[in-house]
Design an enzyme around this catalytic site. Structure first.
Site, PDB file in Angstrom:
ATOM      1  N   CYS A   1       0.836  -1.193   0.000  1.00 51.12           N
ATOM      2  CA  CYS A   1       0.000   0.000   0.000  1.00 51.12           C
ATOM      3  C   CYS A   1       0.874   1.249   0.000  1.00 51.12           C
ATOM      4  O   CYS A   1       1.951   1.264   0.582  1.00 51.12           O
ATOM      5  CB  CYS A   1      -0.898  -0.047   1.239  1.00 51.12           C
ATOM      6  SG  CYS A   1      -1.763   1.475   1.593  1.00 51.12           S
TER       7      CYS A   1
ATOM      8  N   CYS B   1       7.275  21.916   4.491  1.00 51.14           N
ATOM      9  CA  CYS B   1       6.873  20.512   4.351  1.00 51.14           C
ATOM     10  C   CYS B   1       7.880  19.714   3.541  1.00 51.14           C
ATOM     11  O   CYS B   1       7.628  18.549   3.218  1.00 51.14           O
ATOM     12  CB  CYS B   1       5.480  20.408   3.724  1.00 51.14           C
ATOM     13  SG  CYS B   1       5.320  21.188   2.116  1.00 51.14           S
TER      14      CYS B   1
END
Length: 460
Positions: A85, A415
């Site tokens: 995933c 970020c």
């Protein structure tokens, strides 16, 4: 046969290597005769057996076959599908080691990219509970043969990995996905097929207010028609506590963008609410709102600390978005000017300002590198400038405009540590000094890390 650096290193051969560092996504890094090899799933300090699956001129990629000598910080992943995933990739590391990796990653880029040997990088601030922290999840919906699949995309693909439980999102999300699948099967609702641009349901999005407990469910569709939708709404109302809003978002475009511009409220409210600190924010399907509210408060509190406001300062908040940091700063500043290029974000910022009764913040639509000089020319001089740019970092012209203004302090919320290091290097060359950098773990179990940097004028 592929070779690297004229060494006898061959693709598809097996090698035993020692892992002595991490790559920027948390993969292990080792060497074969000084030839660098990246190994997903390997941990610093381990000896591993790998198969070389990619060999370039300067580096290779190895597939982990066996951990010969495991590190003490290796742990069993709580999720059975995490290796396939794309939701998170560090579950094989203890949380303590995840924080070590993120701290080291920030230190490395500050030294390598920023050449900032004197900037102090503090230890990454982590979470008490690094699971179930996301207040928003967006999941693609597809078909596997005749069955419906809902989950995250596998890394670097659009193959949906079906899941029953996600350990980083709210537990309510699992229940919503279960109800959605049952409804689609019962009423024969087709999932979207991006190859043929057919089918109805493209994505499901769940948003939750962690402090208010409000829940919003958004069904993204390939057209206006959504058959048997009342049955789904009834199931959601019966099974999901604190459900406040069920919305259909329409996205007819052939695109990777998840949400379209048109939303229809099927039941309940158009928005839900949540808090960051003492400030309340209304959240629509299209609103930007940090996905980890616990760590957002940690991040913003550190930014406020670095601003060192006494109540007399004028603050410019560049890239202010919907005004979350501006409002956080307003409680300790004389005046805050928030600048953002996206008009809709400024509309949301003004709404947030009104809803919270804040009177000392003014929001401006425009490019920060253009609007800041205009404010200065009008006689408004900032004591502190706050930067919170997108992942690509600041425009260099903005950094030059800021340096020309000569604020006493700059606080930079980032970020991406690499673009932060690049921009800090520019600011240092313009007469500023990065005193301290605080990484904050906004995304436990994944490799991303956010930072707050305290920057001061070097000649003060």
């Amino acid at each position: 046969m592929t070779k690297a650096l004229n060494l006898d290193i061959k693709k598809n051969e097996d090698y035993i290597i020692n892992i002595d560092n991490y790559g920027h996504e948390g993969e292990g890094v080792g060497k074969i005769d000084n030839f660098t090899v990246f190994v997903k799933g390997a941990i610093k300090g381990e000896q591993v057996k790998v198969k070389l699956i990619k060999v370039n001129k300067n580096y290779g990629v190895g597939k982990l076959l066996e951990v010969i000598k495991p590190a003490n910080c290796r742990t069993e992943a709580v999720c059975s599908i995490y290796k396939r995933c794309g939701g998170c990739n560090l579950q094989h590391l203890t949380y303590e080691e995840q924080l070590n990796f993120k701290t080291q990653r920030v230190q490395d880029v500050m030294s390598r990219i920023g050449k900032l040997e004197d900037a102090e990088v503090l230890r990454t601030l982590g979470m008490e509970n690094p699971y179930n922290y996301r207040n928003k999840v967006q999941l693609p919906v597809g078909m596997n043969g005749e069955d419906i699949v809902v989950g995250f995309y596998a890394p670097r693909s659009h193959d949906i990995i079906d899941m029953k439980t996600c350990f980083i999102q709210s537990k309510l999300g699992d229940k919503v996905v279960e109800l959605l699948k049952d409804w689609m099967r019962k009423y024969k609702i087709k999932a979207y097929d991006e190859k043929t641009h057919s089918g109805t349901v493209r994505h499901v999005m769940i948003r939750e207010g962690f402090k208010t407990k409000d829940v919003m469910v958004v069904i993204v569709t390939n057209g206006n028609k959504l058959p048997s939708v009342n049955a789904l709404v009834d199931e959601l109302k019966a099974e999901i506590p604190n459900l406040k809003s069920v919305i259909q978002n329409i996205n007819k475009d052939k695109t990777n963008v998840i949400l379209g511009l048109e939303s229809i409220t099927l039941w309940g409210q158009d928005t839900i609410a949540d808090y960051i600190g003492e400030f309340k924010f209304n959240i629509s399907p299209l609103s930007f709102f940090q996905v980890n509210p616990v760590q957002t408060e940690v991040l913003y509190s550190k930014a406020l600390e670095y601003a060192e406001l006494t109540g007399d300062e004028v603050v410019f908040d560049a890239y202010c978005g919907t005004g979350t940091i501006s409002l956080f700063l307003s409680k300790a500043a004389k005046k805050v000017y928030g600048i953002e290029i996206i008009p809709q974000a400024i509309n949301n910022a003004n709404e947030n300002k009104r809803n919270n009764g804040v009177s000392n913040v003014e929001f401006i639509v425009g490019k920060s590198e253009e609007e800041i000089p205009k404010l200065i020319k009008s006689g408004i001089n900032p004591d502190v400038i706050m930067l919170d740019p997108p992942r690509k970092g600041c425009e260099e012209s903005l950094l030059h405009a800021i340096a020309a203004v000569e604020p006493r302090r700059i606080v930079y919320v980032s970020c991406d540590p690499a673009t932060l290091a690049r921009d800090l290097r520019i600011l240092e060359d313009l007469g500023y000094k990065a005193q301290e950098i605080q990484p904050v773990d906004m995304f436990p179990q994944g490799h991303h890390v956010e930072c707050v940097a305290k920057i001061v004028r070097a000649n003060i």
